[in-house]
Write a protein that holds these residues in place. Structure first.
Motif, mmCIF file in Angstrom:
data_model
loop_
_atom_site.group_PDB
_atom_site.id
_atom_site.type_symbol
_atom_site.label_atom_id
_atom_site.label_comp_id
_atom_site.label_asym_id
_atom_site.label_seq_id
_atom_site.Cartn_x
_atom_site.Cartn_y
_atom_site.Cartn_z
ATOM 1 N N GLY A 1 0.578 -1.259 -0.124
ATOM 2 C CA GLY A 1 -0.096 -0.028 0.057
ATOM 3 C C GLY A 1 0.779 1.390 0.090
ATOM 4 O O GLY A 1 0.226 2.305 0.194
ATOM 5 N N GLY A 2 2.125 1.279 -0.435
ATOM 6 C CA GLY A 2 2.949 2.700 -0.465
ATOM 7 C C GLY A 2 3.793 2.407 0.600
ATOM 8 O O GLY A 2 4.545 3.455 0.743
ATOM 9 N N LEU A 3 3.779 1.673 1.686
ATOM 10 C CA LEU A 3 4.956 1.778 2.834
ATOM 11 C C LEU A 3 6.362 1.733 2.046
ATOM 12 O O LEU A 3 7.107 2.323 2.793
ATOM 13 N N SER B 1 7.586 2.220 -0.603
ATOM 14 C CA SER B 1 7.891 3.907 -1.295
ATOM 15 C C SER B 1 7.957 5.019 -0.331
ATOM 16 O O SER B 1 9.050 5.652 -0.113
ATOM 17 N N ASN B 2 7.281 4.766 0.728
ATOM 18 C CA ASN B 2 7.232 5.551 1.811
ATOM 19 C C ASN B 2 8.586 5.755 2.684
ATOM 20 O O ASN B 2 9.423 6.637 2.844
ATOM 21 N N SER C 1 6.626 4.926 -8.407
ATOM 22 C CA SER C 1 5.873 3.785 -7.791
ATOM 23 C C SER C 1 4.287 3.757 -8.353
ATOM 24 O O SER C 1 3.800 4.916 -8.301
ATOM 25 N N VAL C 2 3.857 2.502 -8.535
ATOM 26 C CA VAL C 2 2.370 2.535 -8.760
ATOM 27 C C VAL C 2 1.918 1.469 -7.683
ATOM 28 O O VAL C 2 2.365 0.491 -7.322
ATOM 29 N N ILE C 3 0.866 1.999 -6.978
ATOM 30 C CA ILE C 3 -0.053 1.331 -5.939
ATOM 31 C C ILE C 3 -1.126 0.949 -6.496
ATOM 32 O O ILE C 3 -2.188 1.701 -6.880
#
Lengths: 411, 411
Positions: A280-282, A284-285, A300-302
């Protein structure tokens, strides 16, 4: 030299706020060689603050009090410190003007309740707040140093950073505790412990271990009369341990796995893009938390649905139908597609079930596929993680970084 | 009824581990009406544990000790409890068998150091560990209840959940503290306090405030002889306060901003996609932390370069050239493009400079544009945030959620 922390705030006791200040201060203090020996969290009440303050003064040379410096009625730290040390609160005209101008800049008049922030215990030295209205303060009391800081981390941290030189000065030629971390990959905690069981823990030197998903830390700790001596002890044991485990130690610092991976990417001049789903983006975060990440991280693509995996990442519909979104094939395809789409050296693809719902007998909650694609080809690994939704996301992220690390170490 | 927490572990004192157990326990205890009045973190040392344990026994009826139940030499909680309460450690054959079978299942023999985990202080009742080898235990001592739990959250949490009914039983007809949160948007902390300054804090009822980026909490706390009475007090004040601030109160629960926004999205049957840049995936990560987020969250693109903004999000090159990547126009376009690309009701677009480098005089670190696009059009707001890179990212995320909230509240 020993330090005690007192954290003030009902919101921390009742769990409304996770206390990150204590961890921050603990880390910073350890880093310069101060040993934190006591931490107490107490309600916003004068009597409770005073009692813990008393214990802290008995146990340590440095007492740090955090919180309760705001303008409202439940901010009583100033009063408690003043009371216990018998140092009257004194009005500081300059502080008052600072607070006044803080509000003027915002086009508001100074609220009457904020005036109490212009008071400090007699003899206290102001610690300037560059962010908010609550000044901190520093107070010498007998041979103790008392440091009082505001609770909001963004106000507390810059204030504390500025005191570090004062603390380091106080530490020169004082008893000191120095810590060092050797971060290993590809070897278990018990194998390391076995390989080191001839080194006994003493008052002077201790070894500890901490296992994380993906890596294990060997923690060294030296205690000595002064910094020089402590450093010598650490060096001696460090080189001994390094010789034994040099094939497994990938960092000698307390760096995050994402920082280490980031450094490899930069050093090798490689770029990374990520196709996330259950994480869920973690991932990339975490990687974009590192300053300068834009040097190697591109995109990134989520894709949180089949439709998005198809539409944005071009994963073929028949693939999704045949294998299901949570499958080795789809993970691999996601990694390849994001790499091609964004023209990077490395593509990561992650798909899985973070839960709590969405699991089936064949594909339970915690089932995750992580794929890594480079010009040499694509590898996919399968994992079964355990825990709550956010814990699973966290393990996915750490594991993704450890796969990147493995890729760099094996080249 | 009052409770005290003792958390054991050097790794927490030196900041290697952020103590999430204390926040979890604080929240759970508050929720059932137990008042946490003291928390202390101490090193893995018998004497230090005993001293804090003594303080805790003086201050509270329930004492919860967490950590130090493992098999290694630095796990000494059992010994400290046994010592202070003068209750000898006793071997439990059944516990021993459980531990033995835990290892047998993994094809290993029980390590000799693990045998000490089969010992409990005399009179203690085992709390079963369904995850690891360290049993917790429960002990009555005079009129106090002592609960000892293992440190790893995934072992501690299920164990504690099982004791909650026992605690609730103990609380029936006991003095109780009930808390309630009223979450406000669009009004400052000091304005709320001024509007409530006729309500004085008493032993029976207290008001507190907590400001967050984007919203302010009014915290109510009632203390009474029993649950019924406490609930009555809360209700009385809640309706009084609600009448005064009803235009600002958007939630009467301790929910995250992202949960509230998620609930609005679900209730209104709307979907969301996000084009992130400087926030690096944090917004997507927070929204996907909520179970069931896939009902409304569709996709994010984290475009960390001009090229990606152009290629994946179709932001025109001339736009990027004319206004720069960090501009109102580009933020707006990102929001519109992600909405069209993923066919959702709402598109968010975020572009800015998270720092520490990359800032200029005209576009300093902390400059962020957040755009919200719906079928009605696109609005963009400009912000200047202050802080370190991760702090700026956090404020961007909270602000993005508060803009979504504003959108729902204004409809």
């Amino acid at each position: 030299m020993k330090a005690a922390l007192i954290v003030i705030g009902n919101e921390i006791l009742i769990g409304d706020t996770v206390d990150t200040n204590a961890a921050y201060l603990g880390k910073k203090l350890s880093h310069i060689g101060v040993e934190v020996v006591f931490k107490s969290t107490v309600p916003d009440k004068v009597e409770d603050i005073k009692e813990s303050f008393k214990t802290a003064l008995n146990r340590a040379k440095i007492v740090i009090i955090v919180g309760g410096l705001g303008p409202t009625r439940d901010d009583v730290t100033r009063e408690a410190v003043s009371d216990l040390l018998k140092k009257k609160l004194k009005f500081h005209r300059r502080l008052f003007r600072n607070i006044e101008s803080f509000f003027q800049k915002r086009g508001v008049e100074i609220p009457s309740i904020s005036i109490k922030q212009a008071f400090l215990p007699a003899g206290a030295k102001e610690l300037k707040n560059t962010v908010g209205t609550a000044p901190g303060f520093l107070l010498k009391y007998r041979n103790k140093l008392i440091i009082v800081l505001p609770g909001p981390p963004r106000e507390m941290k810059p204030m504390f950073e500025k005191i570090i030189p004062t603390l380091e000065e106080k530490l020169r030629n004082s008893p000191i505790v120095i810590r060092k971390i050797l971060r290993t990959y590809g070897i278990g905690e018990s194998s390391i412990e076995e390989g080191l069981n001839d080194i006994k823990n003493t008052r002077e030197f201790e070894i500890g271990f901490q296992a994380h998903p993906g890596y294990v830390d060997i923690k060294l700790c030296a205690r000595a009369r002064n910094k020089n001596l402590a450093n010598k002890i650490i060096s001696k044991f460090e080189s001994k341990i390094f010789k034994r485990f040099k094939n497994y130690i990938f960092s000698r610092k307390d760096e995050n796995l994402e920082e280490i991976v980031g450094n490899y990417l930069r050093k090798k001049g490689q770029t990374l893009s990520i196709a996330e789903s259950c994480s869920g983006g973690l991932i990339s975060n975490l990687i974009t938390n590192i300053p300068g990440a834009s040097d190697y991280f591109k995109c990134s693509v989520i894709s949180y649905s089949n439709e998005m995996k198809r539409k944005i990442l071009n994963v073929p519909a028949k693939f999704l139908k045949k294998y299901g979104a949570v499958s080795s094939s789809v993970a691999g395809r996601m990694a390849e597609e994001i790499r091609t789409l964004t023209n990077t050296d490395i593509g990561l693809g992650i798909t899985g079930i973070a839960g709590p719902s969405g699991g089936t007998k064949n594909k339970p909650v915690g089932l995750v596929y992580i794929a890594l694609s480079t010009h040499k080809g694509t590898t996919v690994e399968k994992f079964n993680f355990y825990g709550e939704r956010t814990q699973i996301k966290e393990k996915v992220a750490l594991t993704a970084f450890s796969l990147l690390l493995k890729y760099f170490l094996s080249r």
